[in-house]
Design a protein around this motif. Structure first.
Motif, PDB file in Angstrom:
ATOM      1  N   SER A 194       0.796  -1.228  -0.046  1.00 14.81           N
ATOM      2  CA  SER A 194      -0.274  -0.005  -0.095  1.00 14.81           C
ATOM      3  C   SER A 194       1.005   1.285  -0.021  1.00 14.81           C
ATOM      4  N   TRP A 195       0.726   2.023  -0.923  1.00 13.89           N
ATOM      5  CA  TRP A 195       1.504   3.058  -1.270  1.00 13.89           C
ATOM      6  C   TRP A 195       1.201   4.191   0.002  1.00 13.89           C
ATOM      7  N   ARG A 196       0.035   4.129   0.436  1.00 11.41           N
ATOM      8  CA  ARG A 196      -0.273   5.076   1.844  1.00 11.41           C
ATOM      9  C   ARG A 196       0.556   4.729   2.873  1.00 11.41           C
ATOM     10  N   SER A 197       0.463   3.521   3.262  1.00 14.20           N
ATOM     11  CA  SER A 197       1.266   2.892   4.397  1.00 14.20           C
ATOM     12  C   SER A 197       2.779   2.894   4.190  1.00 14.20           C
ATOM     13  N   LEU A 198       3.189   2.952   2.843  1.00 11.87           N
ATOM     14  CA  LEU A 198       4.513   2.653   2.711  1.00 11.87           C
ATOM     15  C   LEU A 198       5.736   3.681   3.365  1.00 11.87           C
ATOM     16  N   PRO A 199       5.304   4.890   3.161  1.00  9.38           N
ATOM     17  CA  PRO A 199       6.352   6.069   3.815  1.00  9.38           C
ATOM     18  C   PRO A 199       6.471   5.780   5.241  1.00  9.38           C
ATOM     19  N   LYS A 200       5.354   5.483   6.090  1.00 13.84           N
ATOM     20  CA  LYS A 200       5.776   5.284   7.494  1.00 13.84           C
ATOM     21  C   LYS A 200       6.672   3.928   7.588  1.00 13.84           C
ATOM     22  N   LEU A 201       6.211   3.050   6.855  1.00 12.26           N
ATOM     23  CA  LEU A 201       6.877   1.672   7.048  1.00 12.26           C
ATOM     24  C   LEU A 201       8.371   1.675   6.752  1.00 12.26           C
ATOM     25  N   ALA A 202       8.576   2.688   5.649  1.00 13.59           N
ATOM     26  CA  ALA A 202       9.845   2.639   5.082  1.00 13.59           C
ATOM     27  C   ALA A 202      10.617   3.660   5.766  1.00 13.59           C
ATOM     28  N   GLY A 203      10.202   4.356   6.874  1.00 10.46           N
ATOM     29  CA  GLY A 203      10.883   5.477   7.440  1.00 10.46           C
ATOM     30  C   GLY A 203      11.032   6.576   6.548  1.00 10.46           C
ATOM     31  N   LEU A 204      10.072   7.059   5.781  1.00  9.35           N
ATOM     32  CA  LEU A 204      10.102   8.169   5.096  1.00  9.35           C
ATOM     33  C   LEU A 204       9.156   9.252   5.222  1.00  9.35           C
ATOM     34  N   LEU A 205       9.539  10.451   5.349  1.00  8.61           N
ATOM     35  CA  LEU A 205       8.523  11.727   5.580  1.00  8.61           C
ATOM     36  C   LEU A 205       8.088  11.993   4.199  1.00  8.61           C
ATOM     37  N   ARG A 206       7.529  11.307   3.673  1.00  6.93           N
ATOM     38  CA  ARG A 206       6.943  11.653   2.101  1.00  6.93           C
ATOM     39  C   ARG A 206       5.608  11.285   2.170  1.00  6.93           C
ATOM     40  N   CYS A 207       4.830  11.596   1.144  1.00 10.19           N
ATOM     41  CA  CYS A 207       3.311  11.309   1.047  1.00 10.19           C
ATOM     42  C   CYS A 207       3.743  10.126   0.101  1.00 10.19           C
ATOM     43  N   GLY A 208       2.594   9.362   0.422  1.00  8.39           N
ATOM     44  CA  GLY A 208       2.486   7.811  -0.475  1.00  8.39           C
ATOM     45  C   GLY A 208       2.506   8.252  -1.942  1.00  8.39           C
ATOM     46  N   LYS A 209       1.845   9.198  -2.091  1.00  2.17           N
ATOM     47  CA  LYS A 209       1.840   9.667  -3.716  1.00  2.17           C
ATOM     48  C   LYS A 209       2.936   9.791  -4.209  1.00  2.17           C
ATOM     49  N   SER A 210       3.725  10.791  -3.584  1.00  5.85           N
ATOM     50  CA  SER A 210       5.102  11.171  -3.945  1.00  5.85           C
ATOM     51  C   SER A 210       6.173   9.910  -4.037  1.00  5.85           C
ATOM     52  N   CYS A 211       6.034   8.782  -2.956  1.00  3.85           N
ATOM     53  CA  CYS A 211       6.966   7.629  -3.079  1.00  3.85           C
ATOM     54  C   CYS A 211       6.444   6.985  -4.414  1.00  3.85           C
ATOM     55  N   ARG A 212       5.241   6.796  -4.773  1.00  9.85           N
ATOM     56  CA  ARG A 212       4.849   6.047  -6.035  1.00  9.85           C
ATOM     57  C   ARG A 212       5.425   6.705  -7.170  1.00  9.85           C
ATOM     58  N   LEU A 213       5.350   8.075  -7.339  1.00  5.92           N
ATOM     59  CA  LEU A 213       5.921   8.906  -8.210  1.00  5.92           C
ATOM     60  C   LEU A 213       7.362   8.581  -8.576  1.00  5.92           C
ATOM     61  N   ARG A 214       7.962   8.622  -7.351  1.00  4.47           N
ATOM     62  CA  ARG A 214       9.419   8.567  -7.383  1.00  4.47           C
ATOM     63  C   ARG A 214       9.928   7.196  -7.936  1.00  4.47           C
ATOM     64  N   TRP A 215       9.198   6.091  -7.348  1.00  2.52           N
ATOM     65  CA  TRP A 215       9.596   4.805  -7.769  1.00  2.52           C
ATOM     66  C   TRP A 215       9.291   4.591  -9.370  1.00  2.52           C
ATOM     67  N   THR A 216       7.795   5.013  -9.669  1.00  8.58           N
ATOM     68  CA  THR A 216       7.401   4.622 -11.104  1.00  8.58           C
ATOM     69  C   THR A 216       8.229   5.458 -12.037  1.00  8.58           C
ATOM     70  N   ASN A 217       8.618   6.668 -11.610  1.00  9.22           N
ATOM     71  CA  ASN A 217       9.318   7.676 -12.529  1.00  9.22           C
ATOM     72  C   ASN A 217      10.957   7.663 -12.627  1.00  9.22           C
ATOM     73  N   TYR A 218      11.385   7.001 -11.514  1.00 10.06           N
ATOM     74  CA  TYR A 218      12.634   7.198 -11.560  1.00 10.06           C
ATOM     75  C   TYR A 218      13.634   6.245 -10.945  1.00 10.06           C
ATOM     76  N   LEU A 219      13.091   5.368  -9.816  1.00 12.74           N
ATOM     77  CA  LEU A 219      13.817   4.191  -9.284  1.00 12.74           C
ATOM     78  C   LEU A 219      13.575   2.784  -9.721  1.00 12.74           C
ATOM     79  N   ARG A 220      12.500   2.658 -10.622  1.00 13.57           N
ATOM     80  CA  ARG A 220      12.071   1.428 -10.962  1.00 13.57           C
ATOM     81  C   ARG A 220      13.286   0.746 -11.792  1.00 13.57           C
ATOM     82  N   PRO A 221      13.637  -0.468 -11.443  1.00  9.28           N
ATOM     83  CA  PRO A 221      14.958  -1.273 -12.002  1.00  9.28           C
ATOM     84  C   PRO A 221      14.664  -1.193 -13.532  1.00  9.28           C
TER      85      PRO A 221
END
Length: 335
Positions: free
Chosen positions: A37-64
């Motif tokens: 769940s993107w919504r819960s990911l930031p908390k679980l991953a220790g990130l101070l980011r919005c889940g949406k921001s995490c999803r965008l970062r992953w899909t647009n930049y970090l995806r292998p």
DNA sequence: AATAACCACAACCGCCTCACT
DNA sequence: GAGTGAGGCGGTTGTGGTTAT
């Protein structure tokens, strides 16, 4: 009214991602075999980011599987072609370019390709030549522009025909026009694009092969019914729409073999020009399918899109040789 | 060398769609 | 069928780098 925000923005970091944040996000997704769940990911991953921001970062930049680096000319051509069919459906376009993100393609379009079309006197929104709208707009500046104008004119004609055919095939819902994009039309074009038909369209280089195919009904039939990875697209489903689609695509082709194909099949011209007439029968449409498929195969993509090529990736557009524009519109009839 | 103008791209925002209840 | 939440999408903005003056 209004939706609740996707997350509590207070205390959340914004702006560019740091390497540490990237690492946290990548590690979390790797560790959990997915983002969950993107919504819960930031908390679980220790990130101070919005889940949406995490999803965008992953899909647009970090995806292998993301392909970095400049777009190739082939990719640019493909984007222009797909944009002509799909409009600003960046995600749909991106799905046809492995490793490229919708954001990347959108940026490329807005920064390069759109300007290039404008420079050619084409409306980047509709791919129509400007002067087809208003006498006050500037005329095409080059042979390439005229060529594109004809290409677009044919495409629009095909769209109009497609629209009229939809009334003939009343029981079979047809997708709306590309300039009225919906999920359906995207799916439809992408099904075609992903089918063997689209594959042939993309890869037409050997002129002898397709000529043989032109004279071989069986090869056409098999091609029409085999759609590769596409989910259950049958000839019956595709044919009427394919007429418009491929006629538009084929409109740029003026080679002699094209003319030979026309002559080898009786009523070909009539089928293309008048197949949408209200008196047209289903049989006509079946004929159209074969003809249209052949037109699709005939479209000399490698040549016709070459005017979009540039010496360097983002140099000024260089006019194509005049020999490319010896087209005639004998197979295009007024609507 | 300073700075304005431009460009490319990453990121954000708001709306839409879909699945679930 | 209506309400709700999550994810996805497209438009737009912000930021950093580069080029021109």
């Amino acid at each position: 009214m209004g939706r609740t925000p996707c997350c509590d923005k207070k205390g959340l970091k914004k702006g560019p991602w740091t390497a540490e944040e990237d690492e946290l996000l990548v590690n979390y997704i790797k560790k959990n075999n997915g983002h969950g769940s993107w919504r819960s990911l930031p908390k679980l991953a220790g990130l101070l980011r919005c889940g949406k921001s995490c999803r965008l970062r992953w899909t647009n930049y970090l995806r292998p599987d993301i392909k970095r680096g400049p777009f190739t000319q082939e990719e640019e051509k493909l984007i222009i072609q797909l944009h002509g069919m799909l409009g600003n459906r960046w995600a749909a376009i991106a799905s046809q370019l492995p490793g490229r993100t919708d954001n990347e393609i959108k940026n490329l379009w807005n920064t390069h390709l759109k300007k290039r079309l404008i420079g050619m006197g084409l409306d980047p929104l509709t791919h129509e030549p400007y002067n087809s709208h208003s006498p006050t707009t500037k005329p095409p500046a080059s042979p390439a522009t005229r060529h594109m104008a004809q290409w677009e004119s044919a495409r629009l004609e095909a769209e109009a025909r497609l629209s009229r055919e939809s009334s003939i095939f009343g029981a079979q819902p047809l997708p709306p026009l590309p300039h009225q994009p919906t999920k359906i039309d995207s799916d439809y074009f992408l099904r075609l694009w992903n089918s063997e038909v689209g594959d042939s369209f993309r890869n037409v280089t050997g002129r002898g092969d397709h000529k043989a195919a032109c004279h071989s009904p069986t090869s056409q039939a098999s091609s029409s019914t085999k759609c590769g990875s596409v989910s259950a697209v049958t000839t019956d489903q595709v044919s009427p729409q394919l007429i418009g689609f491929s006629a538009g695509m084929a409109s740029g082709n003026q080679n002699e073999e094209m003319m030979e194909c026309k002559s080898c099949k009786s009523n070909t011209e009539e089928v293309i020009c008048g197949g949408s007439d209200s008196s047209s029968s289903i049989d006509d449409m079946d004929d159209c399918s074969d003809t249209a498929f052949q037109l699709l195969l005939d479209f000399p993509i490698n040549n016709d899109m070459s005017f979009l090529e540039e010496g360097n990736s983002h140099d000024e557009y260089a006019p194509a040789p005049a020999s490319m524009f010896n087209m005639e519109n004998s197979f295009l009839c007024p609507l």
